[in-house]
Scaffold this motif. Sequence first.
Motif, PDB file in Angstrom:
ATOM      1  N   PRO A  59       0.790  -1.233   0.000  1.00  0.00           N
ATOM      2  CA  PRO A  59       0.000   0.000   0.000  1.00  0.00           C
ATOM      3  C   PRO A  59       0.823   1.285   0.000  1.00  0.00           C
ATOM      4  O   PRO A  59       0.339   2.316  -0.469  1.00  0.00           O
ATOM      5  N   ASP A  60       2.052   1.233   0.518  1.00  0.00           N
ATOM      6  CA  ASP A  60       2.808   2.484   0.667  1.00  0.00           C
ATOM      7  C   ASP A  60       3.768   2.700  -0.498  1.00  0.00           C
ATOM      8  O   ASP A  60       4.278   1.739  -1.068  1.00  0.00           O
ATOM      9  N   PRO A  61       4.075   3.966  -0.826  1.00  0.00           N
ATOM     10  CA  PRO A  61       5.129   4.241  -1.801  1.00  0.00           C
ATOM     11  C   PRO A  61       6.457   3.681  -1.277  1.00  0.00           C
ATOM     12  O   PRO A  61       6.757   3.775  -0.087  1.00  0.00           O
ATOM     13  N   LEU A  62       7.239   3.091  -2.179  1.00  0.00           N
ATOM     14  CA  LEU A  62       8.497   2.444  -1.803  1.00  0.00           C
ATOM     15  C   LEU A  62       9.663   3.253  -2.368  1.00  0.00           C
ATOM     16  O   LEU A  62       9.657   3.611  -3.555  1.00  0.00           O
ATOM     17  N   PRO A  63      10.692   3.551  -1.552  1.00  0.00           N
ATOM     18  CA  PRO A  63      11.822   4.359  -2.038  1.00  0.00           C
ATOM     19  C   PRO A  63      12.659   3.575  -3.042  1.00  0.00           C
ATOM     20  O   PRO A  63      12.915   2.379  -2.838  1.00  0.00           O
ATOM     21  N   ALA A  64      13.089   4.244  -4.112  1.00  0.00           N
ATOM     22  CA  ALA A  64      13.762   3.529  -5.202  1.00  0.00           C
ATOM     23  C   ALA A  64      14.873   4.355  -5.832  1.00  0.00           C
ATOM     24  O   ALA A  64      14.841   5.584  -5.833  1.00  0.00           O
ATOM     25  N   ALA A  65      15.881   3.617  -6.376  1.00  0.00           N
ATOM     26  CA  ALA A  65      16.870   4.186  -7.308  1.00  0.00           C
ATOM     27  C   ALA A  65      16.442   3.729  -8.694  1.00  0.00           C
ATOM     28  O   ALA A  65      16.230   2.539  -8.915  1.00  0.00           O
ATOM     29  N   ILE A  66      16.292   4.687  -9.602  1.00  0.00           N
ATOM     30  CA  ILE A  66      15.660   4.411 -10.895  1.00  0.00           C
ATOM     31  C   ILE A  66      16.643   4.688 -12.018  1.00  0.00           C
ATOM     32  O   ILE A  66      17.261   5.752 -12.076  1.00  0.00           O
ATOM     33  N   GLU A  82      13.855   1.284 -15.042  1.00  0.00           N
ATOM     34  CA  GLU A  82      14.133   0.167 -14.124  1.00  0.00           C
ATOM     35  C   GLU A  82      14.256   0.719 -12.713  1.00  0.00           C
ATOM     36  O   GLU A  82      15.085   1.581 -12.465  1.00  0.00           O
ATOM     37  N   SER A  83      13.474   0.166 -11.805  1.00  0.00           N
ATOM     38  CA  SER A  83      13.506   0.651 -10.423  1.00  0.00           C
ATOM     39  C   SER A  83      14.038  -0.416  -9.484  1.00  0.00           C
ATOM     40  O   SER A  83      13.509  -1.528  -9.434  1.00  0.00           O
ATOM     41  N   TYR A  84      15.063  -0.050  -8.724  1.00  0.00           N
ATOM     42  CA  TYR A  84      15.528  -0.895  -7.625  1.00  0.00           C
ATOM     43  C   TYR A  84      14.922  -0.328  -6.351  1.00  0.00           C
ATOM     44  O   TYR A  84      15.244   0.789  -5.944  1.00  0.00           O
ATOM     45  N   VAL A  85      14.023  -1.090  -5.738  1.00  0.00           N
ATOM     46  CA  VAL A  85      13.419  -0.650  -4.477  1.00  0.00           C
ATOM     47  C   VAL A  85      14.420  -0.928  -3.367  1.00  0.00           C
ATOM     48  O   VAL A  85      14.884  -2.063  -3.204  1.00  0.00           O
ATOM     49  N   LEU A  86      14.773   0.101  -2.626  1.00  0.00           N
ATOM     50  CA  LEU A  86      15.863   0.007  -1.656  1.00  0.00           C
ATOM     51  C   LEU A  86      15.610  -1.108  -0.638  1.00  0.00           C
ATOM     52  O   LEU A  86      14.542  -1.152  -0.011  1.00  0.00           O
ATOM     53  N   ASP A  87      16.596  -1.988  -0.502  1.00  0.00           N
ATOM     54  CA  ASP A  87      16.606  -3.016   0.541  1.00  0.00           C
ATOM     55  C   ASP A  87      15.461  -4.021   0.458  1.00  0.00           C
ATOM     56  O   ASP A  87      15.155  -4.667   1.445  1.00  0.00           O
ATOM     57  N   MET A 123      26.537   1.662  -8.923  1.00  0.00           N
ATOM     58  CA  MET A 123      25.162   1.419  -8.472  1.00  0.00           C
ATOM     59  C   MET A 123      25.053   1.587  -6.961  1.00  0.00           C
ATOM     60  O   MET A 123      24.072   2.129  -6.451  1.00  0.00           O
ATOM     61  N   LYS A 124      26.085   1.146  -6.228  1.00  0.00           N
ATOM     62  CA  LYS A 124      26.051   1.318  -4.769  1.00  0.00           C
ATOM     63  C   LYS A 124      26.038   2.807  -4.418  1.00  0.00           C
ATOM     64  O   LYS A 124      25.288   3.246  -3.543  1.00  0.00           O
ATOM     65  N   ALA A 125      26.857   3.581  -5.128  1.00  0.00           N
ATOM     66  CA  ALA A 125      26.879   5.032  -4.884  1.00  0.00           C
ATOM     67  C   ALA A 125      25.514   5.647  -5.206  1.00  0.00           C
ATOM     68  O   ALA A 125      25.023   6.509  -4.470  1.00  0.00           O
ATOM     69  N   ASP A 126      24.892   5.186  -6.293  1.00  0.00           N
ATOM     70  CA  ASP A 126      23.559   5.702  -6.659  1.00  0.00           C
ATOM     71  C   ASP A 126      22.538   5.380  -5.568  1.00  0.00           C
ATOM     72  O   ASP A 126      21.719   6.226  -5.196  1.00  0.00           O
ATOM     73  N   VAL A 127      22.584   4.137  -5.085  1.00  0.00           N
ATOM     74  CA  VAL A 127      21.616   3.699  -4.073  1.00  0.00           C
ATOM     75  C   VAL A 127      21.819   4.503  -2.781  1.00  0.00           C
ATOM     76  O   VAL A 127      20.858   4.964  -2.163  1.00  0.00           O
ATOM     77  N   ASP A 128      23.086   4.713  -2.397  1.00  0.00           N
ATOM     78  CA  ASP A 128      23.360   5.530  -1.211  1.00  0.00           C
ATOM     79  C   ASP A 128      22.832   6.955  -1.404  1.00  0.00           C
ATOM     80  O   ASP A 128      22.265   7.553  -0.488  1.00  0.00           O
ATOM     81  N   GLY A 129      23.039   7.487  -2.603  1.00  0.00           N
ATOM     82  CA  GLY A 129      22.544   8.838  -2.903  1.00  0.00           C
ATOM     83  C   GLY A 129      21.033   8.921  -2.818  1.00  0.00           C
ATOM     84  O   GLY A 129      20.478   9.864  -2.244  1.00  0.00           O
ATOM     85  N   ALA A 130      20.356   7.919  -3.377  1.00  0.00           N
ATOM     86  CA  ALA A 130      18.884   7.912  -3.339  1.00  0.00           C
ATOM     87  C   ALA A 130      18.401   7.803  -1.904  1.00  0.00           C
ATOM     88  O   ALA A 130      17.460   8.488  -1.480  1.00  0.00           O
ATOM     89  N   ARG A 131      19.068   6.961  -1.122  1.00  0.00           N
ATOM     90  CA  ARG A 131      18.663   6.763   0.266  1.00  0.00           C
ATOM     91  C   ARG A 131      18.741   8.083   1.048  1.00  0.00           C
ATOM     92  O   ARG A 131      17.810   8.464   1.758  1.00  0.00           O
TER      93      ARG A 131
END
Length: 137
Positions: A59-66, A82-87, A123-131
């Motif tokens: 139900p909730d919006p999920l944080p993502a790196a896209i 392409e969306s990677y939903v964090l964790d 990609m790890k740097a991107d994910v950290d940035g998105a987080r």
Amino acid sequence: LGRPFRVTGVVIEGDKRGRELGYPTANIPADPGAAVPQDGVYAGWLTVLTPASGAPAYPDPLPAAISVGSNPTFDGVDRRVESYVLDRDDLELYGAKVAIDFVARLRGTQIRFDTIDDLLVQMKADVDGARTLLARD
Ligand code: FMN
């Protein structure tokens, strides 16, 4: 717009590489004629509008790196969102109708990396940035 730019679509199977890389992604094709942000990497939110039959509701919006582009490292041809939903590697999203809300651009182009390790470092740097970005959203 006064609100994030939204792209919607049904999640299709990608090349099934993401899970091996440690970053499973929900792929939606970029329809010809649809407005899609320029190639690059973004922070945003993925919302499941209609779950696939039999899949749980999220139900909730999920944080993502896209990632928007054709995956030049793998000589890809089709342009996708392409969306990677964090964790979250437990999500069942194939066939779900989802909305992607683009909040901020992390980098303005996709890179053709010489090695998969180089891609993974980026990609790890991107994910950290998105987080970081989405935590204060
Ligand atoms: N692919 C590239 O070729 N170059 C990139 O710069 C790039 N950056 C990405 C950044 C993020 C945050 C994500 C989630 C993906 C990125 N990708 C990039 C796409 C990956 O290559 C792709 O997710 C992976 O190959 C899995 O594809 P699949 O879902 O079709 O299996």
